[in-house]
Design a protein around this motif. Structure first.
Motif, mmCIF file in Angstrom:
data_model
loop_
_atom_site.group_PDB
_atom_site.id
_atom_site.type_symbol
_atom_site.label_atom_id
_atom_site.label_comp_id
_atom_site.label_asym_id
_atom_site.label_seq_id
_atom_site.Cartn_x
_atom_site.Cartn_y
_atom_site.Cartn_z
ATOM 1 N N ALA A 74 -11.042 0.903 6.736
ATOM 2 C CA ALA A 74 -9.922 1.696 6.250
ATOM 3 C C ALA A 74 -9.157 0.871 5.223
ATOM 4 O O ALA A 74 -8.690 -0.238 5.516
ATOM 5 C CB ALA A 74 -9.009 2.093 7.403
ATOM 6 N N VAL A 75 -9.036 1.407 4.010
ATOM 7 C CA VAL A 75 -8.389 0.704 2.908
ATOM 8 C C VAL A 75 -6.997 1.272 2.700
ATOM 9 O O VAL A 75 -6.818 2.504 2.597
ATOM 10 C CB VAL A 75 -9.205 0.839 1.608
ATOM 11 C CG1 VAL A 75 -8.540 0.044 0.480
ATOM 12 C CG2 VAL A 75 -10.639 0.360 1.824
ATOM 13 N N PHE A 76 -6.003 0.386 2.645
ATOM 14 C CA PHE A 76 -4.620 0.780 2.403
ATOM 15 C C PHE A 76 -4.159 0.244 1.049
ATOM 16 O O PHE A 76 -4.796 -0.628 0.465
ATOM 17 C CB PHE A 76 -3.721 0.279 3.534
ATOM 18 C CG PHE A 76 -3.954 0.988 4.839
ATOM 19 C CD1 PHE A 76 -3.144 2.032 5.240
ATOM 20 C CD2 PHE A 76 -5.016 0.611 5.675
ATOM 21 C CE1 PHE A 76 -3.361 2.695 6.442
ATOM 22 C CE2 PHE A 76 -5.241 1.264 6.878
ATOM 23 C CZ PHE A 76 -4.413 2.310 7.257
ATOM 24 N N ASP A 77 -3.011 0.752 0.585
ATOM 25 C CA ASP A 77 -2.564 0.410 -0.764
ATOM 26 C C ASP A 77 -1.831 -0.909 -0.854
ATOM 27 O O ASP A 77 -1.747 -1.505 -1.933
ATOM 28 C CB ASP A 77 -1.655 1.531 -1.310
ATOM 29 C CG ASP A 77 -2.418 2.828 -1.557
ATOM 30 O OD1 ASP A 77 -3.620 2.748 -1.889
ATOM 31 O OD2 ASP A 77 -1.802 3.903 -1.410
ATOM 32 N N ASN A 78 -1.274 -1.400 0.237
ATOM 33 C CA ASN A 78 -0.536 -2.658 0.184
ATOM 34 C C ASN A 78 -0.605 -3.371 1.520
ATOM 35 O O ASN A 78 -0.854 -2.753 2.558
ATOM 36 C CB ASN A 78 0.919 -2.432 -0.231
ATOM 37 C CG ASN A 78 1.653 -1.516 0.733
ATOM 38 O OD1 ASN A 78 2.017 -1.929 1.832
ATOM 39 N ND2 ASN A 78 1.848 -0.248 0.333
ATOM 40 N N LYS A 79 -0.361 -4.673 1.488
ATOM 41 C CA LYS A 79 -0.530 -5.471 2.700
ATOM 42 C C LYS A 79 0.546 -5.192 3.743
ATOM 43 O O LYS A 79 0.343 -5.446 4.932
ATOM 44 C CB LYS A 79 -0.565 -6.958 2.362
ATOM 45 C CG LYS A 79 0.754 -7.566 1.924
ATOM 46 C CD LYS A 79 0.594 -9.076 1.752
ATOM 47 C CE LYS A 79 1.924 -9.747 1.401
ATOM 48 N NZ LYS A 79 1.745 -11.219 1.255
ATOM 49 N N ARG A 80 1.674 -4.650 3.320
ATOM 50 C CA ARG A 80 2.719 -4.331 4.303
ATOM 51 C C ARG A 80 2.200 -3.327 5.320
ATOM 52 O O ARG A 80 2.487 -3.426 6.515
ATOM 53 C CB ARG A 80 3.955 -3.792 3.594
ATOM 54 C CG ARG A 80 5.093 -3.460 4.549
ATOM 55 C CD ARG A 80 6.338 -3.013 3.808
ATOM 56 N NE ARG A 80 7.405 -2.658 4.734
ATOM 57 C CZ ARG A 80 8.615 -2.254 4.365
ATOM 58 N NH1 ARG A 80 8.905 -2.151 3.067
ATOM 59 N NH2 ARG A 80 9.529 -1.951 5.270
ATOM 60 N N ALA A 81 1.426 -2.349 4.837
ATOM 61 C CA ALA A 81 0.857 -1.364 5.754
ATOM 62 C C ALA A 81 -0.057 -2.022 6.779
ATOM 63 O O ALA A 81 -0.084 -1.628 7.950
ATOM 64 C CB ALA A 81 0.094 -0.307 4.962
ATOM 65 N N ILE A 82 -0.794 -3.044 6.374
ATOM 66 C CA ILE A 82 -1.696 -3.758 7.293
ATOM 67 C C ILE A 82 -0.877 -4.482 8.358
ATOM 68 O O ILE A 82 -1.183 -4.430 9.555
ATOM 69 C CB ILE A 82 -2.584 -4.749 6.516
ATOM 70 C CG1 ILE A 82 -3.411 -4.020 5.447
ATOM 71 C CG2 ILE A 82 -3.497 -5.498 7.478
ATOM 72 C CD1 ILE A 82 -4.363 -2.990 5.976
ATOM 73 N N HIS A 83 0.183 -5.157 7.933
ATOM 74 C CA HIS A 83 1.036 -5.865 8.887
ATOM 75 C C HIS A 83 1.669 -4.913 9.899
ATOM 76 O O HIS A 83 1.837 -5.261 11.073
ATOM 77 C CB HIS A 83 2.141 -6.610 8.138
ATOM 78 C CG HIS A 83 1.704 -7.891 7.497
ATOM 79 N ND1 HIS A 83 1.626 -9.080 8.185
ATOM 80 C CD2 HIS A 83 1.318 -8.162 6.223
ATOM 81 C CE1 HIS A 83 1.218 -10.049 7.368
ATOM 82 N NE2 HIS A 83 1.020 -9.515 6.165
ATOM 83 N N GLU A 84 2.044 -3.734 9.444
ATOM 84 C CA GLU A 84 2.817 -2.823 10.290
ATOM 85 C C GLU A 84 1.971 -1.930 11.185
ATOM 86 O O GLU A 84 2.512 -1.226 12.041
ATOM 87 C CB GLU A 84 3.719 -1.952 9.402
ATOM 88 C CG GLU A 84 4.816 -2.753 8.701
ATOM 89 C CD GLU A 84 5.677 -1.894 7.794
ATOM 90 O OE1 GLU A 84 5.293 -0.722 7.558
ATOM 91 O OE2 GLU A 84 6.718 -2.392 7.327
ATOM 92 N N ALA A 116 -6.314 -4.413 2.566
ATOM 93 C CA ALA A 116 -5.462 -4.021 1.446
ATOM 94 C C ALA A 116 -5.405 -5.182 0.461
ATOM 95 O O ALA A 116 -5.640 -6.339 0.832
ATOM 96 C CB ALA A 116 -4.051 -3.670 1.928
ATOM 97 N N PRO A 117 -5.068 -4.898 -0.807
ATOM 98 C CA PRO A 117 -4.858 -5.996 -1.759
ATOM 99 C C PRO A 117 -3.611 -6.782 -1.386
ATOM 100 O O PRO A 117 -2.724 -6.272 -0.689
ATOM 101 C CB PRO A 117 -4.690 -5.263 -3.097
ATOM 102 C CG PRO A 117 -4.200 -3.899 -2.720
ATOM 103 C CD PRO A 117 -4.846 -3.575 -1.406
ATOM 104 N N ALA A 118 -3.524 -8.026 -1.862
ATOM 105 C CA ALA A 118 -2.400 -8.867 -1.462
ATOM 106 C C ALA A 118 -2.073 -9.884 -2.541
ATOM 107 O O ALA A 118 -2.959 -10.348 -3.265
ATOM 108 C CB ALA A 118 -2.724 -9.580 -0.154
ATOM 109 N N ALA A 119 -0.796 -10.230 -2.636
ATOM 110 C CA ALA A 119 -0.381 -11.338 -3.486
ATOM 111 C C ALA A 119 -0.638 -12.644 -2.742
ATOM 112 O O ALA A 119 -0.421 -12.739 -1.532
ATOM 113 C CB ALA A 119 1.104 -11.206 -3.817
#
Length: 298
Positions: free
Chosen positions: A187-197, A217-220
């Protein structure tokens, strides 16, 4: 993303023979004598003790003991995975037998415990040069690059599939894309915050038609982040999953247009990987640290 070992028994109704089925083994037989094995406790995909993914590494000198004994030892160590390594005389320079068990079953493949096993052989057993582990999943090469260990795993590029309501409900959020490779959903999300949460409903995940779930998700600071869930195997969330990147690296290499990638697994213990897509292989590099060693007598 540990992969369960194929069972030789007839598959359950509705399942193809190719699907991995956890192999249950009987209780160990009563022993009249005792035998000792060197054992190491290693944290993989980290250079910090008590981080990354822990594994027990048990050295076997000679033939494999009964499966029941290996299973009982893995239950005794009670680690996310126990790697059994045939490290007896004559193994240097040849293929080295490797098997993986957790407290419940034997697995066909486990990345972080392979990294831990290589760390023990290189750092504690004086092995020099590259290693080739002989496993039921095929030969698994491992090399050393300065203070990192490099696994060479077969790439498993995922294929895009539709997003289902059941998956969204189980994950608690709707991903932007869903892909599949073998029995693992990505499952691919748009930002890493979604992964953390993410706070998945693991009982719902276990009812879906997949053995494991990678979210990414992509990440800085890194090219991508990820987490891995496998509630069907009694592993709600894995700390740092090597084999997951055999799926994620082909996906992110194509999306980002680069072959060298860095990844961060954002579990509460965390793990860090340096990855490369090399033809049909994914090279996954990481650190490992020994946090304990001793003798196991059974």
């Amino acid at each position: 993303m540990p992969k369960t070992k194929q069972s030789a028994r007839k598959p359950a109704k509705g399942r193809s023979r190719r699907k991995p089925v956890a192999r249950r083994v009987p209780a160990p037989p009563a022993r009249t004598g005792r035998i000792s094995f060197p054992i190491f406790h290693v944290d993989a995909f980290t250079s910090r003790p008590l981080h990354g993914n822990p594994a027990a590494v048990v050295l076997i000198d000679g033939k494999w003991p009964d499966d029941a004994l290996l299973q009982a030892i893995a239950a005794e160590t009670n680690q996310p995975m126990t790697a059994f390594v045939q490290a007896g005389k004559g193994s240097k320079g040849k293929k080295i037998g490797l098997r993986w068990f957790n407290a419940r079953q034997e697995f066909e493949l486990c990345g972080h415990a392979t990294l831990a096993a290589a760390h023990v052989l290189f750092d504690h057993m004086g092995v020099r040069g590259d290693i080739t582990f002989a496993t039921d999943a095929g030969d698994l090469p491992v090399s050393r690059d300065d203070d990192r260990y490099v696994l060479a795993m077969r790439a498993r590029p995922p294929v895009r599939v539709r997003i289902t309501n059941d998956l969204c409900a189980a994950l608690g959020h709707e991903p932007s894309e869903v892909h599949i490779s073998g029995e693992t959903l990505v499952a691919v999300f748009d930002n890493k915050r979604a992964i953390h949460e993410l706070e998945p409903d693991f009982s719902r995940l276990a009812r879906l038609d997949a053995q494991g779930f990678a979210v990414t998700a992509p990440a800085a600071g890194h090219d991508y982040v990820g987490r891995y869930f496998a509630p069907r195997h009694g592993l709600n969330e894995d700390h740092a999953t090597g084999s997951m990147h055999a799926l994620l690296v082909p996906y992110w290499a194509k999306r980002l247009g680069k072959k060298h990638l860095t990844a961060h697994q954002v579990s509460h213990r965390a793990g860090e990987m340096w990855c490369e897509l090399d033809g049909d292989r994914v090279r996954i590099a990481g650190h490992a640290v020994t946090v304990g060693r001793g003798t196991l007598t059974v």
